[in-house]
Design a protein around this motif. Structure first.
Motif, PDB file in Angstrom:
ATOM      1  N   ARG A  15     -78.446 -34.164 -47.112  1.00 22.83           N
ATOM      2  CA  ARG A  15     -79.025 -35.256 -46.322  1.00 22.83           C
ATOM      3  C   ARG A  15     -80.542 -35.172 -46.147  1.00 22.83           C
ATOM      4  NH1 ARG A  15     -76.013 -35.575 -40.861  1.00 22.83           N
ATOM      5  NH2 ARG A  15     -76.656 -37.726 -40.785  1.00 22.83           N
ATOM      6  N   VAL A  16     -81.208 -34.368 -46.965  1.00 21.02           N
ATOM      7  CA  VAL A  16     -82.673 -34.351 -46.916  1.00 21.02           C
ATOM      8  C   VAL A  16     -83.200 -35.750 -47.242  1.00 21.02           C
ATOM      9  CG1 VAL A  16     -84.748 -33.493 -48.098  1.00 21.02           C
ATOM     10  CG2 VAL A  16     -82.995 -31.885 -47.355  1.00 21.02           C
ATOM     11  N   ALA A  19     -83.320 -37.874 -44.162  1.00 18.72           N
ATOM     12  CA  ALA A  19     -84.376 -37.454 -43.241  1.00 18.72           C
ATOM     13  C   ALA A  19     -85.741 -37.907 -43.737  1.00 18.72           C
ATOM     14  CB  ALA A  19     -84.346 -35.928 -43.075  1.00 18.72           C
ATOM     15  N   VAL A  20     -85.989 -37.692 -45.043  1.00 19.73           N
ATOM     16  CA  VAL A  20     -87.281 -38.068 -45.619  1.00 19.73           C
ATOM     17  C   VAL A  20     -87.473 -39.577 -45.503  1.00 19.73           C
ATOM     18  CG1 VAL A  20     -88.533 -38.256 -47.799  1.00 19.73           C
ATOM     19  CG2 VAL A  20     -87.427 -36.105 -47.185  1.00 19.73           C
ATOM     20  N   LEU A  23     -88.344 -40.745 -42.015  1.00 18.32           N
ATOM     21  CA  LEU A  23     -89.692 -40.296 -41.613  1.00 18.32           C
ATOM     22  C   LEU A  23     -90.763 -41.151 -42.295  1.00 18.32           C
ATOM     23  CD1 LEU A  23     -91.400 -38.234 -40.020  1.00 18.32           C
ATOM     24  CD2 LEU A  23     -91.615 -36.952 -42.143  1.00 18.32           C
ATOM     25  N   GLY A  27     -91.476 -43.097 -39.295  1.00 19.19           N
ATOM     26  CA  GLY A  27     -92.181 -42.064 -38.529  1.00 19.19           C
ATOM     27  C   GLY A  27     -91.286 -41.293 -37.582  1.00 19.19           C
ATOM     28  N   GLU A  28     -89.997 -41.312 -37.857  1.00 20.98           N
ATOM     29  CA  GLU A  28     -89.076 -40.545 -37.027  1.00 20.98           C
ATOM     30  C   GLU A  28     -87.905 -40.055 -37.880  1.00 20.98           C
ATOM     31  OE1 GLU A  28     -86.122 -42.842 -34.467  1.00 20.98           O
ATOM     32  OE2 GLU A  28     -87.666 -44.369 -34.729  1.00 20.98           O
ATOM     33  N   PHE A  29     -87.210 -39.068 -37.369  1.00 21.94           N
ATOM     34  CA  PHE A  29     -85.996 -38.630 -38.046  1.00 21.94           C
ATOM     35  C   PHE A  29     -84.817 -39.320 -37.383  1.00 21.94           C
ATOM     36  CE2 PHE A  29     -88.902 -35.195 -39.143  1.00 21.94           C
ATOM     37  CZ  PHE A  29     -88.691 -35.179 -40.511  1.00 21.94           C
ATOM     38  N   ASN A  30     -84.194 -40.220 -38.119  1.00 23.72           N
ATOM     39  CA  ASN A  30     -83.069 -40.964 -37.565  1.00 23.72           C
ATOM     40  C   ASN A  30     -82.225 -41.558 -38.685  1.00 23.72           C
ATOM     41  OD1 ASN A  30     -81.286 -42.395 -36.072  1.00 23.72           O
ATOM     42  ND2 ASN A  30     -82.812 -43.418 -34.799  1.00 23.72           N
ATOM     43  N   PRO A  31     -81.055 -40.973 -38.937  1.00 23.71           N
ATOM     44  CA  PRO A  31     -80.208 -41.467 -40.018  1.00 23.71           C
ATOM     45  C   PRO A  31     -79.887 -42.955 -39.904  1.00 23.71           C
ATOM     46  CG  PRO A  31     -79.385 -39.368 -39.210  1.00 23.71           C
ATOM     47  CD  PRO A  31     -80.489 -39.791 -38.283  1.00 23.71           C
ATOM     48  N   VAL A  32     -79.856 -43.465 -38.677  1.00 21.25           N
ATOM     49  CA  VAL A  32     -79.554 -44.881 -38.478  1.00 21.25           C
ATOM     50  C   VAL A  32     -80.601 -45.764 -39.167  1.00 21.25           C
ATOM     51  CG1 VAL A  32     -79.329 -46.689 -36.720  1.00 21.25           C
ATOM     52  CG2 VAL A  32     -78.389 -44.432 -36.292  1.00 21.25           C
ATOM     53  N   LYS A  33     -81.817 -45.255 -39.252  1.00 26.64           N
ATOM     54  CA  LYS A  33     -82.889 -46.050 -39.843  1.00 26.64           C
ATOM     55  C   LYS A  33     -83.178 -45.688 -41.302  1.00 26.64           C
ATOM     56  CE  LYS A  33     -85.099 -46.877 -35.406  1.00 26.64           C
ATOM     57  NZ  LYS A  33     -86.263 -46.582 -34.557  1.00 26.64           N
ATOM     58  N   ARG A  40     -70.411 -38.649 -45.544  1.00 28.46           N
ATOM     59  CA  ARG A  40     -69.678 -37.384 -45.654  1.00 28.46           C
ATOM     60  C   ARG A  40     -68.253 -37.554 -45.143  1.00 28.46           C
ATOM     61  NH1 ARG A  40     -70.372 -33.414 -42.921  1.00 28.46           N
ATOM     62  NH2 ARG A  40     -71.009 -31.604 -44.098  1.00 28.46           N
ATOM     63  N   GLU A 106     -82.156 -51.466 -32.973  1.00 26.54           N
ATOM     64  CA  GLU A 106     -83.399 -51.293 -32.215  1.00 26.54           C
ATOM     65  C   GLU A 106     -84.493 -52.260 -32.658  1.00 26.54           C
ATOM     66  OE1 GLU A 106     -84.593 -47.114 -31.989  1.00 26.54           O
ATOM     67  OE2 GLU A 106     -86.662 -47.821 -31.822  1.00 26.54           O
TER      68      GLU A 106
ATOM     69  N   GLY B  66     -83.108 -31.523 -35.643  1.00 29.33           N
ATOM     70  CA  GLY B  66     -82.990 -32.930 -36.016  1.00 29.33           C
ATOM     71  C   GLY B  66     -84.093 -33.384 -36.952  1.00 29.33           C
ATOM     72  N   LEU B  68     -86.712 -32.277 -40.501  1.00 27.89           N
ATOM     73  CA  LEU B  68     -86.586 -31.543 -41.762  1.00 27.89           C
ATOM     74  C   LEU B  68     -86.864 -30.056 -41.592  1.00 27.89           C
ATOM     75  CD1 LEU B  68     -88.316 -33.843 -44.386  1.00 27.89           C
ATOM     76  CD2 LEU B  68     -85.988 -32.979 -44.520  1.00 27.89           C
ATOM     77  N   PHE B 102     -79.746 -36.256 -31.414  1.00 25.35           N
ATOM     78  CA  PHE B 102     -79.877 -37.712 -31.509  1.00 25.35           C
ATOM     79  C   PHE B 102     -79.217 -38.441 -30.330  1.00 25.35           C
ATOM     80  CE2 PHE B 102     -80.001 -37.117 -36.408  1.00 25.35           C
ATOM     81  CZ  PHE B 102     -81.348 -36.829 -36.353  1.00 25.35           C
ATOM     82  N   GLY B 206     -82.501 -40.593 -32.704  1.00 26.38           N
ATOM     83  CA  GLY B 206     -83.558 -40.089 -33.574  1.00 26.38           C
ATOM     84  C   GLY B 206     -84.567 -39.213 -32.863  1.00 26.38           C
ATOM     85  N   VAL B 207     -85.415 -38.585 -33.654  1.00 28.54           N
ATOM     86  CA  VAL B 207     -86.489 -37.738 -33.116  1.00 28.54           C
ATOM     87  C   VAL B 207     -87.813 -38.303 -33.616  1.00 28.54           C
ATOM     88  CG1 VAL B 207     -87.479 -35.409 -33.063  1.00 28.54           C
ATOM     89  CG2 VAL B 207     -85.000 -35.695 -33.183  1.00 28.54           C
ATOM     90  N   LYS B 208     -88.615 -38.781 -32.679  1.00 28.90           N
ATOM     91  CA  LYS B 208     -89.907 -39.349 -33.073  1.00 28.90           C
ATOM     92  C   LYS B 208     -90.911 -38.229 -33.343  1.00 28.90           C
ATOM     93  CE  LYS B 208     -89.382 -43.934 -31.387  1.00 28.90           C
ATOM     94  NZ  LYS B 208     -87.968 -43.835 -31.010  1.00 28.90           N
ATOM     95  N   ILE B 209     -91.732 -38.415 -34.343  1.00 31.69           N
ATOM     96  CA  ILE B 209     -92.675 -37.369 -34.743  1.00 31.69           C
ATOM     97  C   ILE B 209     -94.082 -37.765 -34.294  1.00 31.69           C
ATOM     98  CG2 ILE B 209     -93.593 -36.063 -36.716  1.00 31.69           C
ATOM     99  CD1 ILE B 209     -90.605 -35.600 -36.066  1.00 31.69           C
ATOM    100  N   PRO B 212     -96.899 -37.375 -37.979  1.00 31.96           N
ATOM    101  CA  PRO B 212     -96.177 -37.300 -39.256  1.00 31.96           C
ATOM    102  C   PRO B 212     -96.992 -36.655 -40.378  1.00 31.96           C
ATOM    103  CG  PRO B 212     -95.931 -39.479 -38.283  1.00 31.96           C
ATOM    104  CD  PRO B 212     -96.957 -38.758 -37.457  1.00 31.96           C
ATOM    105  N   PHE B 293     -80.042 -31.844 -43.286  1.00 27.42           N
ATOM    106  CA  PHE B 293     -81.468 -31.898 -43.635  1.00 27.42           C
ATOM    107  C   PHE B 293     -82.023 -30.563 -44.117  1.00 27.42           C
ATOM    108  CE2 PHE B 293     -81.225 -34.658 -39.594  1.00 27.42           C
ATOM    109  CZ  PHE B 293     -80.556 -35.662 -40.268  1.00 27.42           C
ATOM    110  N   CYS B 294     -81.177 -29.703 -44.641  1.00 29.63           N
ATOM    111  CA  CYS B 294     -81.674 -28.436 -45.192  1.00 29.63           C
ATOM    112  C   CYS B 294     -81.318 -28.394 -46.670  1.00 29.63           C
ATOM    113  CB  CYS B 294     -81.057 -27.241 -44.481  1.00 29.63           C
ATOM    114  SG  CYS B 294     -81.542 -25.675 -45.240  1.00 29.63           S
TER     115      CYS B 294
END
Lengths: 161, 681
Positions: A15-16, A19-20, A23, A27-33, A40, A106, B66, B68, B102, B206-209, B212, B293-294
């Motif tokens: 799932r990298v 995440a990428v 981001l 600008g955030e880590f959120n699978p929903v977006k 899985r 959102e 949450g 990378l 999350f 989510g986690v806002k950065i 970035p 995410f790893c």
């Protein structure tokens, strides 16, 4: 045009890519977006994974059903959502045959993969450790997938025991 | 941007749910087990045991979870297993840690005991304590499926206990997904004692950065190292060759040199091809599994016809081999897979199996003591019987409810007591202890465990093992690869101690500082919610990610001004907080026993063969290093007790007062009111 090709045998389901994607795009880590998702499923303690993302259909249903013309194809044929025009009606969600477009609660607009328009290459492909994701021109997609599947077949028939 | 997450507090006795902002604790304790430990210390008196309803079970993510750069969470609670119930931390990741983050909750702290079995469901802001009577008794695989079905959401992530945890067996784990287990300290028994079958989470926040660009710069550096740089061999090794022929040789060599505990007479049978780990991996591997995410995905997923399916890491197999003297990987897998389903720690259970087998060989017990099953070396029937009976607490398995120390006193009139192979009731796999006869392998493993009293310390991998797997990937000879990996150790050593040699087993000078630096890099990762796998815990694997990098990542994610100095101070604060509290537990509950005779005798001294041949355990040197370490941490070199000066320097006056009070009389110190520490930063 170029497309993202996914090789099931190489994918570890890490799932990298999700995440990428979120981001880079939000600008955030959120699978929903994330525009591409790894679905899985665990059955009998065995992990199964399928990566779902926009396959850039030749005759896209999402584009056909969009009531505001928010989805268009750019010069390279990549289907892109204009967030200004999108009204969040979710018609595209229902029409997509692979589940690769979804309205984000959102933001209230549809999110889909645009192959990282403006960047050198899709970032999920760039950061795929096992190279399960590739960004390939149309004419190379068929042979690449054939190669990947034949490798698996070869392995099966040559495996001992 | 600062932290927006919450601490979720659940009282299962009262059915009460409360929330408070994480930011109250974040500056002083960063997150993860740093905050988790503070929550326990503030609420739980030292005399409370692990399975007492008043014990607090905390599930802790960190600021990097949450993202990378972080995918772990830690369970911190008072251990039901370790003698005198100290704080204990066990980590796991999988998909659970990020999913929990999350939901908007950084920490979940659970106290009390439900009247009937329940499970906790957290979906973003919504928190429910749900009936689990129909789930009680289910194994860890089935219960996860049932909860997902019941909640009608396959993307819910579940951390649960199996029958072992329900029965409060102190070797019980908390298990998530296929084989992500929080095992150390027996945390599964704490859940069982609370009648808590599972915690289920689903989050979309989510986690806002905050920055970035800075974040991507850190990630890109790590990515480059993992793909084309010095880390590539390590990542490829754990990714694709988890179980390999190398592991067989390693196990073979280990057994040949050290035997099992006090019994070094075991003759190793010739390895059969179909029993080898490498062969097993080739035949039965269906994929990799790991944390969200790893890219490393460090565990293998196997499907073995007629045996079962599940995940496994090589460490499990090593532990199995050393304990029970059977080299068949398929059998190890069968037992490990069964333990996962029942929710028990493979190290603990194999330790028990190994001990019973020694007693049987020595004629101390007969088949009658083990419900008619003879404990022959390596017998499949014996191993599987131990697994079932101990986890389910049936028959002779009941002896082991409280762990191996208790059983060694009760079983066979205590005649096997001196043969029990454990430290403070924690079964010690020889993979840890084989380095015990030296000054601690590549990183002072044993010294770290003895001097720092950190049972959760994952030892640095042996330098002599790993380079052989790296050689073909780097295209170097084995000899040159060893030189290269030794150079990396010297680099790290020089950076932190000024000496290029402090890592070497025989060197005393600078060793304490080397240990201190390694402890910091592990603790930084834990508190940040990051796995310590790709950190300078193992410089010889090519890892360069150090404490300052974790600090930089925390700054990029949160926007908080977390400098390296501030992070180091938070680590020191956590270290002294835990040390002080554990000393209070000892003073009230009893002294820490000496290392059992079996362990001392089990480490052949000097080492007869192999890369560490001829090295001896040196009492004087080890004492010196221990004293040096105490000085670095601000503890009394004779007693190991943190000094008032050191405690006050990091804002822990409350602990200094309690330590002083407990010294002057035998009054039980009362639990303090939960006030956040005044942070001097």
């Amino acid at each position: 045009m170029k497309r993202i090709v996914w090789d099931m045998a190489k994918c570890t389901g890490c799932r990298v890519c999700e995440a990428v994607c979120s981001l880079v795009k939000e600008g955030e880590f959120n699978p929903v977006k994330a525009r591409g998702k790894v679905v899985r499923t665990v059955e009998r303690s065995i992990l199964h994974k399928v990566r779902v993302t926009c396959l850039q259909c030749e005759e896209p249903n999402c584009m056909a059903v969009c009531p505001t013309g928010a989805i268009t194809a750019n010069e390279e044929g990549v289907k892109i959502v204009n967030e200004e025009k999108c009204i969040g009606c979710k018609m595209c969600e229902m029409a997509c045959p692979v589940g690769a477009i979804a309205v984000c609660a959102e933001k209230g607009v549809a999110l889909k993969c645009d192959l990282c328009e403006g960047l050198e290459e899709p970032q999920c492909v760039k950061y795929c450790y096992t190279e399960a994701l590739q960004h390939l021109p149309d004419e190379r997609v068929g042979i690449t997938l054939a190669r990947a599947k034949s490798e698996k077949y070869l392995e099966m028939v040559t495996k001992e025991g | 941007m600062s932290r927006t997450g919450m601490i979720l507090r659940v009282d299962l006795t009262e059915g009460k749910i409360e929330k408070e902002p994480t930011s109250r604790y974040a500056r002083a304790y960063i997150g993860g087990p740093g905050i988790g430990s503070r929550l326990v210390v503030d609420q739980v008196p030292p005399d409370v045991t692990g399975t007492d309803p008043r014990n607090l079970l905390t599930i802790n993510t960190g600021p990097l979870t949450g993202t990378l750069l972080g995918n772990k969470c830690d369970i911190t609670t008072k251990s039901p297993k370790i003698t005198n119930s100290p704080l204990s931390t066990a980590s796991f990741g999988g998909q659970f840690a990020s999913e929990m983050k999350f939901t908007g909750h950084d920490h979940i702290a659970i106290t009390g005991k439900a009247a009937e079995p329940v499970y906790l469901f957290v979906e973003n802001d919504r928190v429910e304590i749900r009936d689990a009577r129909h789930l009680w008794g289910m194994d860890t695989e089935v219960v996860q499926v049932r909860i997902k079905e019941e909640l009608k959401d396959p993307d819910v992530q579940v951390a649960c206990i199996g029958p072992a945890g329900e029965n409060q067996f102190v070797g019980a784990v908390i298990l998530h997904d296929i084989q992500n287990a929080a095992s150390q300290g027996g945390v599964g028994a704490v859940m069982g004692s609370k009648n808590l079958k599972a915690v289920a989470v689903r989050g979309t926040k989510g986690v806002k950065i905050a920055d970035p660009e800075k974040f991507m710069a850190l990630w890109n550096r790590l990515w480059k190292e993992m793909t084309t740089g010095r880390l590539r061999a390590y990542v490829q090794t754990v990714n694709r060759e988890q179980l390999s022929t190398h592991c067989d040789e390693y196990a073979h060599m280990g057994m040949a040199q050290w035997g099992y505990g006090p019994d070094a007479s075991f003759v190793i049978p010739k390895l059969k091809k179909e029993e080898l780990q490498g062969e097993f991996d080739r035949r039965y591997r269906v994929g990799s599994i790991g944390c969200a995410f790893c890219p490393v995905q460090c565990q293998g997923n196997y499907d073995v016809p007629g045996v079962g399916s599940g995940g496994v890491a090589c460490f499990v197999n090593l532990a199995m081999r050393f304990g029970v003297k059977n080299l068949d990987t398929k059998l190890h897998f069968k037992a490990a897979e069964r333990m996962q389903k029942l929710g028990a720690d493979t190290i603990e259970v194999t330790g028990i199996a190994g001990w019973l087998m020694i007693l049987y060989q020595k004629g101390i017990i007969t088949a009658a003591d083990t419900d008619g099953v003879p404990m022959e070396w390596g017998s499949e029937e014996a191993i599987m019987t131990v697994v079932e009976k101990v986890c389910k607490q049936e028959g002779f398995g009941k002896f082991f409810a409280g762990g191996i120390a208790q059983a060694s006193e009760a079983m066979a009139n205590g005649k096997g007591f001196h043969l029990a192979y454990h430290e403070r009731n924690v079964s010690v796999p020889l993979t840890f202890w084989e380095r015990g006869a030296t000054l601690g392998g590549s990183g002072g493993t044993q010294l770290m465990q003895a001097a720092t009293q950190y049972l959760w310390f994952h030892p640095p991998a042996d330098r002599h093992g790993i380079y052989r797997l790296f050689a073909p990937i780097f295209g170097l000879s084995e000899e040159d690869t060893l030189k290269l990996t030794d150079e990396w150790l010297s680099e790290f050593s020089e950076k932190h101690t000024g000496s290029r040699d402090a890592w070497k087993p025989e060197v005393v000078e600078g060793k304490a500082r080397y240990m201190w630096a390694t402890e910091n890099t592990i603790s930084a990762a834990d508190m940040a919610g990051r796995c310590d796998g790709v950190t300078t815990r193992t410089p010889h694997a090519g890892c360069t990610w150090d404490t300052e990098d974790t600090a930089a990542a925390i700054r990029a994610v949160t926007g908080e001004p977390c400098t390296t100095e501030m992070l180091l101070e938070a680590i020191q604060r956590r270290r002294l907080l835990e040390a002080s509290y554990n000393i209070l537990c000892e003073r009230i509950n009893g002294e820490v026993p000496e290392i059992p005779a079996a362990i001392v005798q089990g480490s052949l001294n000097p080492i007869p063969d192999g890369p560490f041949k001829g090295q001896e355990w040196d009492d004087e040197a080890s004492e010196q290093v221990g004293e040096d370490y105490c000085e670095l941490r601000g503890c009394d070199p004779d007693t190991g007790v943190p000094t008032r000066e050191a405690l006050e320097k990091v804002g822990l006056k409350d602990l200094a007062d309690k330590l002083e009070a407990s010294e002057s009389d035998d009054v039980h110190p009362a639990a303090s009111t939960p006030t956040p520490v005044a942070c001097p930063m």
